[in-house]
Design a protein around this motif. Structure first.
Motif, short mmCIF file in Angstrom:
data_model
loop_
_atom_site.label_atom_id
_atom_site.label_comp_id
_atom_site.label_asym_id
_atom_site.label_seq_id
_atom_site.Cartn_x
_atom_site.Cartn_y
_atom_site.Cartn_z
N THR A 87 0.84 -1.20 0.00
CA THR A 87 0.00 0.00 0.00
C THR A 87 0.87 1.25 0.00
OG1 THR A 87 -0.12 -0.03 2.42
CG2 THR A 87 -1.88 -1.14 1.22
N TYR A 89 0.56 5.83 -0.19
CA TYR A 89 -0.20 7.08 -0.35
C TYR A 89 0.40 7.94 -1.46
CZ TYR A 89 -2.73 6.24 4.00
OH TYR A 89 -3.56 5.72 4.96
N GLU A 208 -9.76 -3.29 6.65
CA GLU A 208 -8.56 -2.84 5.94
C GLU A 208 -8.79 -3.06 4.45
OE1 GLU A 208 -5.04 -4.63 7.45
OE2 GLU A 208 -5.30 -3.84 9.48
N LYS A 210 -8.54 -1.32 0.22
CA LYS A 210 -7.91 -0.38 -0.70
C LYS A 210 -8.96 0.65 -1.13
CE LYS A 210 -3.91 -2.63 -1.16
NZ LYS A 210 -4.21 -3.85 -0.43
N CYS A 211 -8.52 1.88 -1.31
CA CYS A 211 -9.42 2.95 -1.72
C CYS A 211 -9.52 2.99 -3.24
CB CYS A 211 -8.93 4.29 -1.19
SG CYS A 211 -9.96 5.68 -1.68
N SER A 218 -5.84 0.81 -7.55
CA SER A 218 -5.18 1.58 -6.52
C SER A 218 -4.63 0.70 -5.40
CB SER A 218 -6.16 2.59 -5.92
OG SER A 218 -5.66 3.12 -4.72
N LYS A 219 -3.48 1.09 -4.87
CA LYS A 219 -2.91 0.45 -3.69
C LYS A 219 -2.96 1.42 -2.50
CE LYS A 219 -1.55 -3.40 -5.68
NZ LYS A 219 -2.28 -3.30 -6.90
N PRO A 221 -4.46 2.91 0.77
CA PRO A 221 -5.33 2.38 1.82
C PRO A 221 -6.57 3.25 2.00
CG PRO A 221 -3.05 2.64 2.59
CD PRO A 221 -3.16 3.36 1.28
#
Length: 245
Positions: A87, A89, A208, A210-211, A218-219, A221
């Protein structure tokens, strides 16, 4: 003492291995004299793999010892190797930095001052448009990931396919300050549902996930940044509504 390395990499008329080029650059950067050996045909490449019992090229040898492929070479030099499943950002940070700079540049071009209220508005609306663009690259994959946590999409599956178009439309209209009677309700609707869905999934159900905010692959979170995206959309809608009253 001269450091030497032997590099075997594919260099064919229709294909030059990018990882071979990266391995060559890294070796040169580390001060190695490179014996650059090209594998120019598929048969030659297959024969090399069979001889050394390896599945991929490039392959690097240092001091007669096989180091391995590009990732192995990075590990050999103590460098970080990217985990494709990890993951991160980074995608959303890069997105928000660029849209913020776009907003400042647009404000400076329009008003001669980058730091204006319009710049703040543009930052949010530009972000909405770019986020929608990322989702629209593969709407089906986005909608599938979206179904993991969005409360409305779970009840009405087509909402996952509508969402990127609604977000993009609201962002474009808000950028232009056009048709507020349409952009404000749309932003409020998708922003509130999104914020409630994320809050429930992350902070109540403690899941938990992925967004899907930057697309279905997407990776990123699901968490605070995802919630902030929706809250910013709501804040933008409320701010524009305030200007109409």
């Amino acid at each position: 003492m001269t450091k030497e390395a032997t590099l075997y990499r594919m260099v064919m008329p229709g294909h030059v291995c990018p990882y071979g080029l990266k391995a060559k650059y890294l070796l040169g950067k580390k001060g190695y004299k490179i014996d650059d050996r090209w594998l120019t045909t598929r048969a030659e490449t297959d024969a090399f793999k069979a001889k050394h019992d390896v599945k991929t090229t490039p392959q690097t040898f240092i001091g007669g010892e096989r180091i391995g492929g590009y990732d192995d070479l990075r590990r050999h030099f103590g460098l970080k190797v990217r985990d494709p499943g990890a993951t991160s950002y980074r995608p959303v940070i890069a997105l928000f930095v660029m849209t913020a700079l776009m907003a400042l540049a647009t404000s400076y071009s329009a008003f001669g001052d980058p730091f204006t209220l319009r710049a703040a508005e543009w930052f949010i609306s530009f972000s909405m448009v770019v986020l929608a663009l990322l989702k629209l690259q593969d709407v089906d994959t986005f909608a599938t990931m979206f179904l993991n946590y969005d409360l409305l999409a779970k009840r009405w599956v087509p909402y996952g396919y509508v969402y990127p178009f609604a977000e993009g439309l609201a962002g474009i209209l808000m950028t232009a300050h056009a048709l507020p009677w349409l952009s404000i309700p749309v932003a409020l609707f998708i922003g509130i549902i999104g914020a409630v869905s994320v809050f429930k999934a992350v902070y109540i159900d403690k899941r938990e996930l992925k967004c899907a905010c930057v697309g279905g692959s997407s990776k990123v979170p699901l968490g605070f940044i995802s919630l902030t995206e929706n809250l910013a959309m709501i804040a933008m809608a409320v701010w524009m509504l305030r200007g109409l009253i």
